[in-house]
Design an enzyme around this catalytic site. Structure first.
Site, PDB file in Angstrom:
ATOM      1  N   ASP A 141     -32.861 -62.702 -16.777  1.00 23.12           N
ATOM      2  CA  ASP A 141     -32.412 -64.003 -17.709  1.00 23.12           C
ATOM      3  C   ASP A 141     -32.756 -65.292 -17.350  1.00 23.12           C
ATOM      4  OD1 ASP A 141     -30.389 -63.504 -15.818  1.00 23.12           O
ATOM      5  OD2 ASP A 141     -29.333 -65.267 -17.022  1.00 23.12           O
ATOM      6  N   GLU A 181     -27.203 -63.883 -15.550  1.00 27.38           N
ATOM      7  CA  GLU A 181     -26.831 -64.706 -14.148  1.00 27.38           C
ATOM      8  C   GLU A 181     -26.321 -66.062 -14.540  1.00 27.38           C
ATOM      9  OE1 GLU A 181     -26.919 -66.910 -10.758  1.00 27.38           O
ATOM     10  OE2 GLU A 181     -28.398 -67.231 -12.562  1.00 27.38           O
TER      11      GLU A 181
END
Ligand SMILES: [Zn+2]
Length: 437
Positions: free
Chosen positions: A106, A201
């Site tokens: 991400d 994350e």
């Protein structure tokens, strides 16, 4: 990338191309770059405060692509598991130890990651880099010392309208290129490698649902750092503090002596935070902070979200107490208001967990050196998936990736440094294999 056969199209710069840290870094750089340019084009932007996991489904577009590519490389057990992580194994020439390599798919919710259009500034000549999609965005070496130190490097940027996504697609590309190299050089001794690519994350949920048992690593490294040669062995300890202020909404026409305005009380709370210390904009190195990052609401109810950070757990507790005190003061000044404080602890400094297993640092330092780079132990003013995993029993320091200016449209990465990071991973597999002899 080889100096003799230049792989890039486009205008040739007059500057000499900077050398690579080692022949292995040079050999790996071309594959790293090719993968990196492919991965950054996949929009994987995460979202804040979404209960679902992953916070955005599009992150999995890259996860699925990586499963396919891992299988092509020969890691046949590659799969996207129930914890939304990609796991895969490269068997070693010895059974133990098992070395985990972790990166996140991400990108930050703060800056757009849609339609990323990467540009490679080959053998960059040292002039300010004006980003083509927004000429107001200039990477000026006069104010970016890390960039100034990389004249002659191949510098990758976005077009200035989006982030680049080196955080953490540089880490992914480096792991993929290193594993592909190891898979096609079976004569090279190596420890068993377990790969993990996580989601979310950037919203602090990267290690949620991470199945440590099925991952089965003895030690691990996140590839989620930045500057060449750095090994981060300390993170912040982190808490988030949400203050909810309930006032009393009344029609302004008949509000005299009745209205309790939560918007004004929330503003007072924010203004009561120390202006000249304890904030991200006034602190550095090991100094912690409290940081109001979101305010929302109406006269009836307002919410202020803070984060608190420190490398020292006792000091973090003090920062949280400060916020609790300031929140209570709102009620003292306006007893008709009702104030609630909700504290959540997100992750802890990994240092004490890393110190229990010094070999995890020694091996990385040795691998960085073998890759031709001067190693540097560093602290990060942030957190990583590794902080959470370390606290859960898997010591996981953070290796450099070569990306810079993260979470910004001015994010950039050096191809030479990315090659060095991939070479470090290959060397790491060798160093850990030797530790079994
Ligand atoms: Zn990251």
């Amino acid at each position: 990338m080889r100096r003799s056969a230049r792989p890039f199209s486009g205008l040739e710069s007059l500057a000499a191309r900077a050398p690579f840290a080692s022949p292995l870094a040079e050999e790996l750089a071309c594959d790293v770059l090719e993968r990196f340019l492919r991965y950054v084009r996949v929009d994987t932007q995460a979202a804040y405060r979404v209960p679902e996991r992953p916070s955005t489904q599009k992150q999995l577009d890259l996860s699925r692509l990586l499963v396919d590519e891992l299988r092509e490389i020969g890691l046949e057990d590659a799969e996207l598991n129930d914890g939304h992580s990609v796991f895969a194994t490269l068997a070693g020439t010895t059974d133990t130890p098992v070395v985990g390599l972790i990166a996140h798919v991400d990108t930050t919710p703060d800056v757009s990651g849609a339609d990323v259009s990467p540009t490679v500034h080959e053998a960059w000549g040292g002039e300010p880099i004006v980003l083509s999609g927004d000429p107001r965005q200039v990477l000026d070496p006069a104010v970016l010392p890390a960039l100034a130190a990389r004249v002659g490097h191949d510098i990758v940027t976005s077009d200035g309208t989006t982030l680049l996504g080196a955080d953490d697609k540089a880490g992914i590309a480096e792991i993929m290129a290193a594993v592909a190299y190891l898979a096609r050089t079976p004569e090279r001794s190596r420890a068993t490698i377990r790969v993990a690519f996580t989601v979310d994350e950037e919203v602090g949920r990267g290690a949620e649902d991470f199945d440590l048992e099925s991952f089965g690593a003895d030690i691990a490294y996140t590839l989620d750092g930045s500057d060449l040669g750095e090994l981060e062995v300390e993170t912040f300890s982190a808490a988030s503090v949400r203050v909810t202020i309930r006032g009393l909404s009344v029609h302004p026409g008949t509000a005299k002596d009745k209205l309790v305005n939560a918007v004004k009380l929330a503003s007072e709370l924010v203004l009561s935070v120390p202006p000249d210390r304890l904030s991200p904009e006034t602190t550095d190195e090991r100094e912690g902070y409290v940081h109001p990052h979101r305010i929302s609401g109406s006269t009836e109810e307002a919410v202020v979200d803070f984060i608190a950070r420190d490398h020292d757990d006792a000091l973090l507790a003090e920062h949280v107490e400060l916020l609790e005190r300031l929140a209570r003061d709102v009620e003292v000044r306006e007893p008709r208001a009702k104030v609630e404080v909700e504290v959540r602890h997100s992750y802890r400094n990994m240092r004490p967990f890393i110190e229990e297993n010094p070999r995890v640092v020694e091996a990385a330092v040795e691998a960085i050196r073998r890759a031709g780079v001067e190693p540097r132990l560093a602290i990060t003013r942030g957190g990583t998936d590794g902080a959470v995993l370390s606290a859960q029993g898997l010591p996981t320091p953070n290796l450099f990736t070569g990306g810079q200016e993260y979470h910004s449209v001015r994010e950039w990465a050096s191809v030479q440094d990315m090659g060095a990071a991939a070479a470090t991973i290959v060397e790491l597999a060798g160093v850990w294999e030797e530790s079994t002899r």
